[in-house]
Design a protein around this motif. Structure first.
Motif, PDB file in Angstrom:
ATOM      1  N   ASP A 232       0.754  -1.226   0.025  1.00  0.00           N
ATOM      2  CA  ASP A 232      -0.173  -0.076   0.021  1.00  0.00           C
ATOM      3  C   ASP A 232       1.031   1.336   0.002  1.00  0.00           C
ATOM      4  OD1 ASP A 232      -2.313  -1.528   0.095  1.00  0.00           O
ATOM      5  OD2 ASP A 232      -2.633  -1.454   2.203  1.00  0.00           O
ATOM      6  N   GLY A 233       2.190   1.329   0.878  1.00  0.00           N
ATOM      7  CA  GLY A 233       2.902   2.354   0.763  1.00  0.00           C
ATOM      8  C   GLY A 233       3.454   2.553  -0.743  1.00  0.00           C
ATOM      9  N   GLN A 234       3.986   1.452  -1.509  1.00  0.00           N
ATOM     10  CA  GLN A 234       4.241   1.875  -2.737  1.00  0.00           C
ATOM     11  C   GLN A 234       3.265   2.203  -3.587  1.00  0.00           C
ATOM     12  OE1 GLN A 234       5.590  -2.200  -3.375  1.00  0.00           O
ATOM     13  NE2 GLN A 234       7.839  -1.659  -3.580  1.00  0.00           N
ATOM     14  N   LYS A 235       2.036   1.964  -3.535  1.00  0.00           N
ATOM     15  CA  LYS A 235       0.896   2.390  -4.430  1.00  0.00           C
ATOM     16  C   LYS A 235       0.701   3.845  -4.137  1.00  0.00           C
ATOM     17  CE  LYS A 235      -1.361  -2.146  -4.605  1.00  0.00           C
ATOM     18  NZ  LYS A 235      -2.638  -2.812  -4.204  1.00  0.00           N
ATOM     19  N   ALA A 236       1.018   4.093  -2.735  1.00  0.00           N
ATOM     20  CA  ALA A 236       0.754   5.598  -2.442  1.00  0.00           C
ATOM     21  C   ALA A 236       1.771   6.599  -3.062  1.00  0.00           C
ATOM     22  CB  ALA A 236       0.581   5.604  -0.928  1.00  0.00           C
ATOM     23  N   ARG A 237       2.975   6.160  -2.991  1.00  0.00           N
ATOM     24  CA  ARG A 237       4.203   6.892  -3.549  1.00  0.00           C
ATOM     25  C   ARG A 237       3.782   7.184  -5.251  1.00  0.00           C
ATOM     26  NH1 ARG A 237       7.153   3.900  -0.168  1.00  0.00           N
ATOM     27  NH2 ARG A 237       7.980   2.366  -1.846  1.00  0.00           N
ATOM     28  N   TRP A 238       3.265   5.883  -5.895  1.00  0.00           N
ATOM     29  CA  TRP A 238       3.209   5.990  -7.197  1.00  0.00           C
ATOM     30  C   TRP A 238       2.010   6.977  -7.529  1.00  0.00           C
ATOM     31  CZ3 TRP A 238       4.062   0.519 -10.062  1.00  0.00           C
ATOM     32  CH2 TRP A 238       5.183   0.090  -9.730  1.00  0.00           C
ATOM     33  N   SER A 239       1.241   7.233  -6.563  1.00  0.00           N
ATOM     34  CA  SER A 239       0.021   8.199  -6.810  1.00  0.00           C
ATOM     35  C   SER A 239       0.378   9.626  -6.585  1.00  0.00           C
ATOM     36  CB  SER A 239      -1.136   7.636  -6.095  1.00  0.00           C
ATOM     37  OG  SER A 239      -1.582   6.372  -6.498  1.00  0.00           O
ATOM     38  N   ASN A 240       1.763   9.924  -6.131  1.00  0.00           N
ATOM     39  CA  ASN A 240       1.983  11.165  -5.444  1.00  0.00           C
ATOM     40  C   ASN A 240       1.782  12.242  -6.693  1.00  0.00           C
ATOM     41  OD1 ASN A 240       3.743  13.373  -4.798  1.00  0.00           O
ATOM     42  ND2 ASN A 240       4.895  12.130  -3.537  1.00  0.00           N
ATOM     43  N   ASN A 241       1.275  13.465  -6.199  1.00  0.00           N
ATOM     44  CA  ASN A 241       0.961  14.520  -7.330  1.00  0.00           C
ATOM     45  C   ASN A 241       2.142  15.276  -7.813  1.00  0.00           C
ATOM     46  OD1 ASN A 241      -1.762  14.112  -6.863  1.00  0.00           O
ATOM     47  ND2 ASN A 241      -1.950  15.654  -4.905  1.00  0.00           N
ATOM     48  N   ASP A 242       3.233  15.108  -7.170  1.00  0.00           N
ATOM     49  CA  ASP A 242       4.575  15.527  -7.565  1.00  0.00           C
ATOM     50  C   ASP A 242       5.277  14.569  -8.698  1.00  0.00           C
ATOM     51  OD1 ASP A 242       7.782  15.571  -7.428  1.00  0.00           O
ATOM     52  OD2 ASP A 242       7.005  17.608  -6.925  1.00  0.00           O
ATOM     53  N   PHE A 243       5.310  14.912  -9.877  1.00  0.00           N
ATOM     54  CA  PHE A 243       5.451  14.136 -10.948  1.00  0.00           C
ATOM     55  C   PHE A 243       6.974  13.475 -10.747  1.00  0.00           C
ATOM     56  CE2 PHE A 243       7.854  13.539 -14.942  1.00  0.00           C
ATOM     57  CZ  PHE A 243       6.870  12.579 -15.654  1.00  0.00           C
ATOM     58  N   ALA A 244       7.902  14.446 -10.391  1.00  0.00           N
ATOM     59  CA  ALA A 244       9.233  13.838 -10.300  1.00  0.00           C
ATOM     60  C   ALA A 244       9.438  12.722  -8.995  1.00  0.00           C
ATOM     61  CB  ALA A 244      10.437  14.873  -9.926  1.00  0.00           C
ATOM     62  N   ALA A 245       8.686  12.957  -8.023  1.00  0.00           N
ATOM     63  CA  ALA A 245       8.738  12.073  -6.868  1.00  0.00           C
ATOM     64  C   ALA A 245       7.855  10.799  -7.344  1.00  0.00           C
ATOM     65  CB  ALA A 245       7.777  12.755  -5.850  1.00  0.00           C
ATOM     66  N   ARG A 246       6.945  10.787  -8.304  1.00  0.00           N
ATOM     67  CA  ARG A 246       6.022   9.850  -8.448  1.00  0.00           C
ATOM     68  C   ARG A 246       7.127   8.758  -9.577  1.00  0.00           C
ATOM     69  NH1 ARG A 246       2.235  12.265 -10.437  1.00  0.00           N
ATOM     70  NH2 ARG A 246       2.438  12.087 -12.711  1.00  0.00           N
ATOM     71  N   THR A 247       7.533   9.258 -10.340  1.00  0.00           N
ATOM     72  CA  THR A 247       8.397   8.565 -11.408  1.00  0.00           C
ATOM     73  C   THR A 247       9.832   7.998 -10.539  1.00  0.00           C
ATOM     74  OG1 THR A 247       9.620  10.388 -12.196  1.00  0.00           O
ATOM     75  CG2 THR A 247       7.703   9.798 -13.393  1.00  0.00           C
ATOM     76  N   ARG A 248      10.371   8.685  -9.790  1.00  0.00           N
ATOM     77  CA  ARG A 248      11.594   8.429  -8.550  1.00  0.00           C
ATOM     78  C   ARG A 248      11.127   7.094  -7.910  1.00  0.00           C
ATOM     79  NH1 ARG A 248      12.505  13.870  -8.016  1.00  0.00           N
ATOM     80  NH2 ARG A 248      11.669  13.624  -5.806  1.00  0.00           N
ATOM     81  N   ALA A 249       9.791   7.064  -7.454  1.00  0.00           N
ATOM     82  CA  ALA A 249       9.320   6.054  -6.531  1.00  0.00           C
ATOM     83  C   ALA A 249       9.093   4.620  -7.596  1.00  0.00           C
ATOM     84  CB  ALA A 249       7.915   6.307  -6.259  1.00  0.00           C
ATOM     85  N   ILE A 250       8.474   4.904  -8.720  1.00  0.00           N
ATOM     86  CA  ILE A 250       8.419   3.673  -9.500  1.00  0.00           C
ATOM     87  C   ILE A 250       9.819   3.330 -10.141  1.00  0.00           C
ATOM     88  CG2 ILE A 250       7.943   3.061 -11.965  1.00  0.00           C
ATOM     89  CD1 ILE A 250       5.514   5.178 -11.701  1.00  0.00           C
ATOM     90  N   ALA A 251      10.706   4.096 -10.319  1.00  0.00           N
ATOM     91  CA  ALA A 251      12.055   3.599 -10.587  1.00  0.00           C
ATOM     92  C   ALA A 251      12.821   2.874  -9.712  1.00  0.00           C
ATOM     93  CB  ALA A 251      12.956   4.737 -11.080  1.00  0.00           C
ATOM     94  N   SER A 252      12.576   3.455  -8.386  1.00  0.00           N
ATOM     95  CA  SER A 252      13.063   2.641  -7.160  1.00  0.00           C
ATOM     96  C   SER A 252      12.668   1.381  -6.960  1.00  0.00           C
ATOM     97  CB  SER A 252      13.260   3.933  -6.085  1.00  0.00           C
ATOM     98  OG  SER A 252      13.732   3.180  -4.828  1.00  0.00           O
ATOM     99  N   ASP A 253      11.367   1.478  -6.954  1.00  0.00           N
ATOM    100  CA  ASP A 253      10.721  -0.048  -6.594  1.00  0.00           C
ATOM    101  C   ASP A 253      10.832  -0.817  -7.639  1.00  0.00           C
ATOM    102  OD1 ASP A 253       9.852   1.323  -4.249  1.00  0.00           O
ATOM    103  OD2 ASP A 253       7.750   1.737  -5.030  1.00  0.00           O
ATOM    104  N   LEU A 254      11.074  -0.663  -8.914  1.00  0.00           N
ATOM    105  CA  LEU A 254      11.343  -1.556  -9.776  1.00  0.00           C
ATOM    106  C   LEU A 254      12.778  -1.935 -10.493  1.00  0.00           C
ATOM    107  CD1 LEU A 254       8.024  -0.788 -12.130  1.00  0.00           C
ATOM    108  CD2 LEU A 254       8.255  -2.331 -10.291  1.00  0.00           C
ATOM    109  N   GLY A 255      13.680  -1.174  -9.546  1.00  0.00           N
ATOM    110  CA  GLY A 255      15.068  -1.624  -9.986  1.00  0.00           C
ATOM    111  C   GLY A 255      15.710  -0.888 -11.049  1.00  0.00           C
ATOM    112  N   PHE A 256      14.998   0.366 -11.355  1.00  0.00           N
ATOM    113  CA  PHE A 256      15.437   0.949 -12.807  1.00  0.00           C
ATOM    114  C   PHE A 256      16.911   1.524 -12.543  1.00  0.00           C
ATOM    115  CE2 PHE A 256      10.682   1.460 -14.252  1.00  0.00           C
ATOM    116  CZ  PHE A 256      10.741   0.343 -14.676  1.00  0.00           C
ATOM    117  N   TYR A 257      17.164   1.997 -11.274  1.00  0.00           N
ATOM    118  CA  TYR A 257      18.305   2.797 -10.839  1.00  0.00           C
ATOM    119  C   TYR A 257      19.535   1.944 -11.111  1.00  0.00           C
ATOM    120  CZ  TYR A 257      16.179   6.909  -8.898  1.00  0.00           C
ATOM    121  OH  TYR A 257      15.366   8.188  -8.745  1.00  0.00           O
ATOM    122  N   SER A 258      19.363   0.511 -10.847  1.00  0.00           N
ATOM    123  CA  SER A 258      20.217  -0.381 -10.964  1.00  0.00           C
ATOM    124  C   SER A 258      20.686  -0.682 -12.546  1.00  0.00           C
ATOM    125  CB  SER A 258      20.082  -1.784 -10.161  1.00  0.00           C
ATOM    126  OG  SER A 258      20.030  -1.574  -8.857  1.00  0.00           O
TER     127      SER A 258
END
Length: 242
Positions: A147-173
């Motif tokens: 639920d915490g991840q889903k909440a981050r992915w719904s953040n109104n701040d565009f950059a915060a939202r894409t960073r959360a997705i990238a972090s949770d799915l291993g895109f940074y690596s």
């Protein structure tokens, strides 16, 4: 008398040198020009005004456009089956070019598209291939989001939202393995203007090119109805090359 002999000697020497120069010029003119360096079309990449990327000879006789969604399993399968064959038999000859256009279906798709566009055009196709070839790995966590991840992915701040997705799915690596630093990755994830353009391009693809699923293709500007796989596309390309 000595002066006359000296004058004749210089005149003879001058004629001899002129003859040598003339012979040298004639020899140089008779040599064939060295062959022009062969272009490695697999390294020629350009970003288009449509925010797509074109690989190969821009003046190629046969032009293939691919609409790709990064969360589409069929697109990943197409990449694995077609990439080597297209590069060897289509791109390298200079007779064909490939243009990849992003078809954005969801926030994850959009986040990946931002990262494939990250950096100079020369890096696009390797980024593109990396995400498609590792698709099963980075999509696996989607089945168990908290639920915490889903909440981050719904953040109104565009950059915060894409960073959360990238972090949770291993895109940074994935991007760091490609040589990117975190500040550069974050800048690309914050590119809201590009995100809006890609969303608009997706809408236009459905209206102008009749794209309603991926992968979808245009061959020399003509939409290929019922063509969603390499097995279906390959004979159509071969027919155009003949």
């Amino acid at each position: 008398m000595r002066k006359m002999i000296k004058t004749r000697l210089f005149r003879t020497l001058g004629l001899f040198l002129a003859a040598l120069c003339g012979a040298a010029l004639l020899t140089a003119a008779s040599k064939p020009a060295p062959p022009a360096a062969k272009v490695n079309w697999n390294t020629v990449v350009a970003r288009t005004p449509l925010d797509s990327h074109l690989l190969g000879n821009p003046a190629a006789a046969v032009k293939l456009v691919e609409y790709i969604s990064y969360t589409c399993p069929h697109c990943a399968h197409f990449e694995q089956e077609s990439d080597a064959q297209l590069r060897i038999g289509f791109i390298s000859s200079g007779k064909g070019s490939i243009e990849v256009r992003s078809f954005v279906r969801d926030p994850v798709d959009l986040t990946v598209a931002l990262l494939t566009h990250c950096g100079p055009p020369s890096k696009f196709f390797a980024n593109h291939s990396t995400f498609l070839r590792h698709q099963m790995t980075w999509m696996a966590p989607l089945a168990s989001l908290t639920d915490g991840q889903k909440a981050r992915w719904s953040n109104n701040d565009f950059a915060a939202r894409t960073r959360a997705i990238a972090s949770d799915l291993g895109f940074y690596s994935l991007m760091e393995a490609r040589g990117y630093g975190r500040p550069e990755i974050d800048r690309c994830l914050a590119d809201k203007a590009l995100a809006e353009r890609l969303a608009q391009r997706t809408k236009e693809a459905g209206e102008k090119d009749f794209v309603n699923g991926t992968p979808s293709f245009l061959l020399d500007g003509v939409p290929l109805s019922g063509t969603y796989s390499w097995a279906a596309l390959k004979p159509q390309i071969e027919a155009r090359l003949r």
